[in-house]
Design a protein around this motif. Sequence first.
Motif, PDB file in Angstrom:
ATOM      1  N   LEU A  48       0.832  -1.202   0.000  1.00  0.00           N
ATOM      2  CA  LEU A  48       0.000   0.000   0.000  1.00  0.00           C
ATOM      3  C   LEU A  48       0.866   1.251   0.000  1.00  0.00           C
ATOM      4  O   LEU A  48       0.612   2.211  -0.730  1.00  0.00           O
ATOM      5  CB  LEU A  48      -0.921   0.008   1.225  1.00  0.00           C
ATOM      6  N   ARG A  49       1.900   1.221   0.804  1.00  0.00           N
ATOM      7  CA  ARG A  49       2.779   2.389   0.855  1.00  0.00           C
ATOM      8  C   ARG A  49       3.520   2.560  -0.462  1.00  0.00           C
ATOM      9  O   ARG A  49       3.737   3.694  -0.911  1.00  0.00           O
ATOM     10  CB  ARG A  49       3.771   2.246   2.011  1.00  0.00           C
ATOM     11  N   SER A  52       1.181   4.151  -2.898  1.00  0.00           N
ATOM     12  CA  SER A  52       0.976   5.542  -2.518  1.00  0.00           C
ATOM     13  C   SER A  52       2.222   6.378  -2.801  1.00  0.00           C
ATOM     14  O   SER A  52       2.122   7.528  -3.254  1.00  0.00           O
ATOM     15  CB  SER A  52       0.612   5.609  -1.040  1.00  0.00           C
ATOM     16  N   MET A  53       3.388   5.804  -2.553  1.00  0.00           N
ATOM     17  CA  MET A  53       4.622   6.557  -2.776  1.00  0.00           C
ATOM     18  C   MET A  53       4.864   6.786  -4.266  1.00  0.00           C
ATOM     19  O   MET A  53       5.341   7.850  -4.667  1.00  0.00           O
ATOM     20  CB  MET A  53       5.794   5.800  -2.151  1.00  0.00           C
ATOM     21  N   ALA A  55       2.490   7.042  -6.480  1.00  0.00           N
ATOM     22  CA  ALA A  55       1.514   8.059  -6.874  1.00  0.00           C
ATOM     23  C   ALA A  55       1.933   9.433  -6.391  1.00  0.00           C
ATOM     24  O   ALA A  55       1.617  10.443  -7.022  1.00  0.00           O
ATOM     25  CB  ALA A  55       0.139   7.705  -6.323  1.00  0.00           C
ATOM     26  N   ALA A  56       2.650   9.481  -5.276  1.00  0.00           N
ATOM     27  CA  ALA A  56       3.016  10.771  -4.698  1.00  0.00           C
ATOM     28  C   ALA A  56       4.233  11.393  -5.378  1.00  0.00           C
ATOM     29  O   ALA A  56       4.508  12.572  -5.187  1.00  0.00           O
ATOM     30  CB  ALA A  56       3.286  10.605  -3.201  1.00  0.00           C
ATOM     31  N   HIS A  57       4.943  10.602  -6.166  1.00  0.00           N
ATOM     32  CA  HIS A  57       6.142  11.133  -6.806  1.00  0.00           C
ATOM     33  C   HIS A  57       5.793  12.035  -7.984  1.00  0.00           C
ATOM     34  O   HIS A  57       4.742  11.873  -8.599  1.00  0.00           O
ATOM     35  CB  HIS A  57       7.032   9.979  -7.284  1.00  0.00           C
ATOM     36  N   PRO A  58       6.679  12.945  -8.325  1.00  0.00           N
ATOM     37  CA  PRO A  58       6.465  13.774  -9.508  1.00  0.00           C
ATOM     38  C   PRO A  58       6.330  12.889 -10.736  1.00  0.00           C
ATOM     39  O   PRO A  58       7.060  11.903 -10.867  1.00  0.00           O
ATOM     40  CB  PRO A  58       7.741  14.628  -9.593  1.00  0.00           C
ATOM     41  N   CYS A  63      11.670   5.172  -9.128  1.00  0.00           N
ATOM     42  CA  CYS A  63      12.557   4.031  -9.292  1.00  0.00           C
ATOM     43  C   CYS A  63      12.756   3.364  -7.927  1.00  0.00           C
ATOM     44  O   CYS A  63      12.434   3.938  -6.886  1.00  0.00           O
ATOM     45  CB  CYS A  63      13.896   4.442  -9.897  1.00  0.00           C
ATOM     46  N   ASP A  66      14.233   5.128  -5.034  1.00  0.00           N
ATOM     47  CA  ASP A  66      13.390   6.115  -4.360  1.00  0.00           C
ATOM     48  C   ASP A  66      12.598   5.496  -3.218  1.00  0.00           C
ATOM     49  O   ASP A  66      12.164   6.199  -2.305  1.00  0.00           O
ATOM     50  CB  ASP A  66      12.381   6.717  -5.349  1.00  0.00           C
ATOM     51  N   GLU A  69      14.644   3.126   0.764  1.00  0.00           N
ATOM     52  CA  GLU A  69      15.036   3.720   2.039  1.00  0.00           C
ATOM     53  C   GLU A  69      13.860   4.254   2.843  1.00  0.00           C
ATOM     54  O   GLU A  69      13.738   3.942   4.038  1.00  0.00           O
ATOM     55  CB  GLU A  69      16.102   4.795   1.769  1.00  0.00           C
ATOM     56  N   PRO A  70      12.928   5.018   2.240  1.00  0.00           N
ATOM     57  CA  PRO A  70      11.800   5.485   3.055  1.00  0.00           C
ATOM     58  C   PRO A  70      10.902   4.357   3.553  1.00  0.00           C
ATOM     59  O   PRO A  70      10.214   4.505   4.552  1.00  0.00           O
ATOM     60  CB  PRO A  70      11.033   6.424   2.118  1.00  0.00           C
TER      61      PRO A  70
END
Lengths: 119, 119
Positions: A48-49, A52-53, A55-58, A63, A66, A69-70
């Motif tokens: 899920l993250r 979402s991540m 979708a949240a990227h420009p 990749c 990106d 690590e988060p």
Amino acid sequence: MSLTDIHTPVRTGTDAACCAPASRDAIGAEAAETLARSLKALADPARLRLVSMVAAHPDAEACVCDLTEPLGLSQPTVSHHLKVLVEAGLLTRDKRGTWAYYRLVPGALDSLAALLAAV
Amino acid sequence: MSLTDIHTPVRTGTDAACCAPASRDAIGAEAAETLARSLKALADPARLRLVSMVAAHPDAEACVCDLTEPLGLSQPTVSHHLKVLVEAGLLTRDKRGTWAYYRLVPGALDSLAALLAAV
DNA sequence: CCACCGCATCGATGGATGTCAATTCATGGG
DNA sequence: CCCATGAATTGACATCCATCGATGCGGTGG
């Protein structure tokens, strides 16, 4: 069976049910399996993250570097989750040079949500 | 955390990401876990069919005896799945006399679908 | 009061799944 | 040509989970 084919008129059982025979048709066994497979792909916090991540990227594109690590997970684990999401038809993979870029499949989440609400 | 509280502004990571810093916030780790728990409850063919069969019954109400035979699973297994659905907040259980009647929680499926589409 | 019936719980078991370390593969730069 | 880097694959492992048979429990009817 496709995800857009859920409410085919499959009878839900024999008429020997103990109390009442159902007033409309429930989804069939195959439709349930198809939907469950798609939901399973999203029924994980890491995935899920990831969705979402991405979708949240420009440009709604990211990749692996990106995301690793988060997310706090190892690179192989992230790769594994991304593969599951691609195979579920939720993300696309686009390898450009050294990097692999992942994107949302437009409308995939929405049609899944629509099917869920129609169950 | 409640299911209605997904898009709280939790930063998804440090600013040291390798490529791009994200143009909007992704869902947080706790929100992802909450949503994943709900989705897991539905990410099973038997449980999807149970929800659909309950919804398909007259008065949107069904007892276990209505569900066991058309589902093709043993009674303990059906009871187990129904318990999972109740604990996920998707069904309610109402024992009247000898029988236990299950109902859909109004709006539960729709809000879950809405959250899914908003991820 | 006892037998029956619907349902929940328990214990066991086989299979799926999330995770990581190690390895391999592919690509680009020196 | 070889090394460095990003990513996928492999293998192993622990955990979770769906399922069933057996059992327990409460309510109903004889």
